[in-house]
Enzyme design. Structure first.
Site, PDB file in Angstrom:
ATOM      1  N   LYS A  80      48.878  39.506  86.693  1.00  0.00           N
ATOM      2  CA  LYS A  80      47.802  40.250  87.373  1.00  0.00           C
ATOM      3  C   LYS A  80      47.709  39.879  88.857  1.00  0.00           C
ATOM      4  O   LYS A  80      47.310  40.711  89.664  1.00  0.00           O
ATOM      5  CB  LYS A  80      46.466  40.048  86.667  1.00  0.00           C
ATOM      6  CG  LYS A  80      45.879  38.677  86.841  1.00  0.00           C
ATOM      7  CD  LYS A  80      44.542  38.544  86.118  1.00  0.00           C
ATOM      8  CE  LYS A  80      44.005  37.147  86.326  1.00  0.00           C
ATOM      9  NZ  LYS A  80      43.206  36.660  85.205  1.00  0.00           N
ATOM     10  N   ARG A  86      32.053  33.419  81.259  1.00  0.00           N
ATOM     11  CA  ARG A  86      32.600  34.742  81.542  1.00  0.00           C
ATOM     12  C   ARG A  86      32.736  35.439  80.186  1.00  0.00           C
ATOM     13  O   ARG A  86      31.737  35.572  79.486  1.00  0.00           O
ATOM     14  CB  ARG A  86      33.913  34.627  82.326  1.00  0.00           C
ATOM     15  CG  ARG A  86      34.275  35.893  83.096  1.00  0.00           C
ATOM     16  CD  ARG A  86      35.563  35.781  83.875  1.00  0.00           C
ATOM     17  NE  ARG A  86      36.735  35.767  83.008  1.00  0.00           N
ATOM     18  CZ  ARG A  86      37.998  35.758  83.448  1.00  0.00           C
ATOM     19  NH1 ARG A  86      38.245  35.745  84.748  1.00  0.00           N
ATOM     20  NH2 ARG A  86      39.012  35.750  82.607  1.00  0.00           N
TER      21      ARG A  86
HETATM   22  C1  LIG Z   1      43.723  35.479  84.772  1.00  0.00           C
HETATM   23  C2  LIG Z   1      43.701  35.000  83.399  1.00  0.00           C
HETATM   24  C3  LIG Z   1      44.627  34.023  83.001  1.00  0.00           C
HETATM   25  C4  LIG Z   1      45.593  33.366  83.949  1.00  0.00           C
HETATM   26  O1  LIG Z   1      44.904  32.489  84.802  1.00  0.00           O
HETATM   27  P1  LIG Z   1      45.688  31.521  85.810  1.00  0.00           P
HETATM   28  O2  LIG Z   1      44.656  30.595  86.300  1.00  0.00           O
HETATM   29  O3  LIG Z   1      46.257  32.399  86.879  1.00  0.00           O
HETATM   30  O4  LIG Z   1      46.752  30.860  85.017  1.00  0.00           O
HETATM   31  C5  LIG Z   1      44.605  33.630  81.678  1.00  0.00           C
HETATM   32  N1  LIG Z   1      43.739  34.163  80.795  1.00  0.00           N
HETATM   33  C6  LIG Z   1      42.837  35.108  81.146  1.00  0.00           C
HETATM   34  C7  LIG Z   1      41.915  35.648  80.119  1.00  0.00           C
HETATM   35  C8  LIG Z   1      42.792  35.552  82.454  1.00  0.00           C
HETATM   36  O5  LIG Z   1      41.905  36.490  82.807  1.00  0.00           O
END
Ligand SMILES: *Cc1c(COP(=O)(O)O)cnc(C)c1O
Length: 364
Positions: A36, A131
């Protein structure tokens, strides 16, 4: 017209991935690569897959579509809990999604049944980052209800820490996740494939050997892309922090005062920036601004340069202490934080140039 551009070093991304995947494997954890932060850039996903991730995850359906349009056939996991209005699309585009609402699971189940599919779900538990996810005491009854829905299969439980509130993963909260998984399994006679406890904030805990053994899955974005864990933003050993570099051009170079004279109001963004009076300084204007990047997330690669601020289209840099004489038309390079990377990859004004020695050898 040339604009700012970001270089993406695919070999560094592959190397970071391999290094982190090997670390995780030593602790019994499999890794899904998260794209993402790069808007589902297909070549970045391929570099992650070459480096050994078992699958790709993204938070947006548009990015998932971009990946599949580019021919990436690996299963993709949807990270953001799906919208009720988008169940049909989710079931068609991804095999697995993260979930926390019963009405959405019902819609996913109906859509899956219509398409003769079985949609896999990972139930999210909120262990305090506030969250997404079920509060822990809601999980057991929730699973009972979810099990009555046709068309979905519960393949695991997960949690996401640090992203929203900065809550750090610990032996305690990871043990709580494992206990919840065990409770779900014993009450309902299930066998959960995944206990997905980690994102990039969990790598310190993992490396320390204190991660409970049953946690077997990590969803990693920033650690792979920028070579850092995310609690203290410490560089991960053996990883590159500069797989992504932003390049911008000097448009104007002038000797001017360092502070403002006269009555002052707000700037273009409603802020009142404070400047230190250091007499006359050499100021460079660059062709990159808030429409392209998170200005606060830039670090000049040349030592001695200081970013003074940015507006929508300009970055203002104090280049008085630049080790070499700069000229108009010169290019300056910047390292990026995750926020700056995200903005850069999202901006249509920033060109994306991939670099790869392997690809160059093949004439790519
Ligand atoms: C963005 C996200 C991740 C990845 O997070 P990083 O800190 O970039 O490794 C993992 N799980 C969820 C649910 C996320 O939204």
């Amino acid at each position: 017209m040339s604009g700012p551009y970001v270089t993406i070093d695919l070999d560094k991304i592959e190397h970071n991935t391999r290094t982190i995947v090997e670390l995780c494997e030593r602790h019994g954890v499999e890794v899904t690569g998260v794209t993402k932060g790069v808007c589902g850039h297909p070549e970045v996903a391929r570099a992650m897959l070459r480096g050994g991730v078992i699958s790709i995850a993204d938070s947006r359906i548009e990015n998932v579509e971009r990946l599949s349009a580019a021919g990436i056939e690996t299963p993709v996991m949807l990270l953001r809990v799906p919208p009720l209005s988008g169940a049909e699309q989710v079931v068609q585009q991804v095999e697995l999604s993260l979930n926390s609402e019963l009405s959405v699971l019902e819609a996913l189940g109906e859509a899956a049944a219509r398409h003769g599919k079985e949609h896999e779900v990972l139930l999210m538990v909120d262990l305090g980052d506030l969250r997404e996810g079920l509060w822990p005491d809601e999980l057991i009854p929730f699973v009972g209800d979810a099990l009555t829905i046709d068309g979905i299969t519960i393949v695991g439980i997960g949690t996401n820490l640090a992203c929203f509130s900065g809550l750090a993963p610990s032996e305690d909260n990871m043990s709580q996740l494992v206990a919840l998984a065990v409770d779900v399994e014993s009450r309902y006679g299930l066998s959960l494939r995944w206990v997905s406890g980690l994102n990039s904030s969990g790598l310190d805990l993992l490396a320390s050997g204190r991660l409970p053994a049953r946690v077997n899955h990590a969803r990693l974005g920033e650690a792979i892309l920028l070579g850092r864990e995310t609690i203290k933003r410490k560089p991960l050993s053996g990883c590159f922090q500069d797989a992504f570099v932003l390049h911008a051009e000097v448009l104007e170079l002038k000797q001017k005062p360092s502070d403002v004279q006269g009555e002052r109001g707000e700037d273009a963004f409603g802020e009142r920036p404070a400047f230190e009076d250091r007499g006359r300084i050499r100021r460079a204007l660059l062709n990159v601004g808030r429409e392209d990047v998170l200005v606060e997330g830039l670090t000049p690669q040349i030592p001695g340069l200081r970013i003074l601020g940015g507006s929508s289209g300009y970055l203002v840099v104090d280049v008085t202490d630049a080790p070499e004489e700069l000229i108009v038309g010169a290019e300056l390079s910047f390292d990026l934080t995750y926020g700056a990377l995200l903005a850069t990859m999202t901006s249509q004004y920033v060109k994306k140039r991939t670099l790869s020695a392997g690809a160059a050898r093949q004439g790519g």
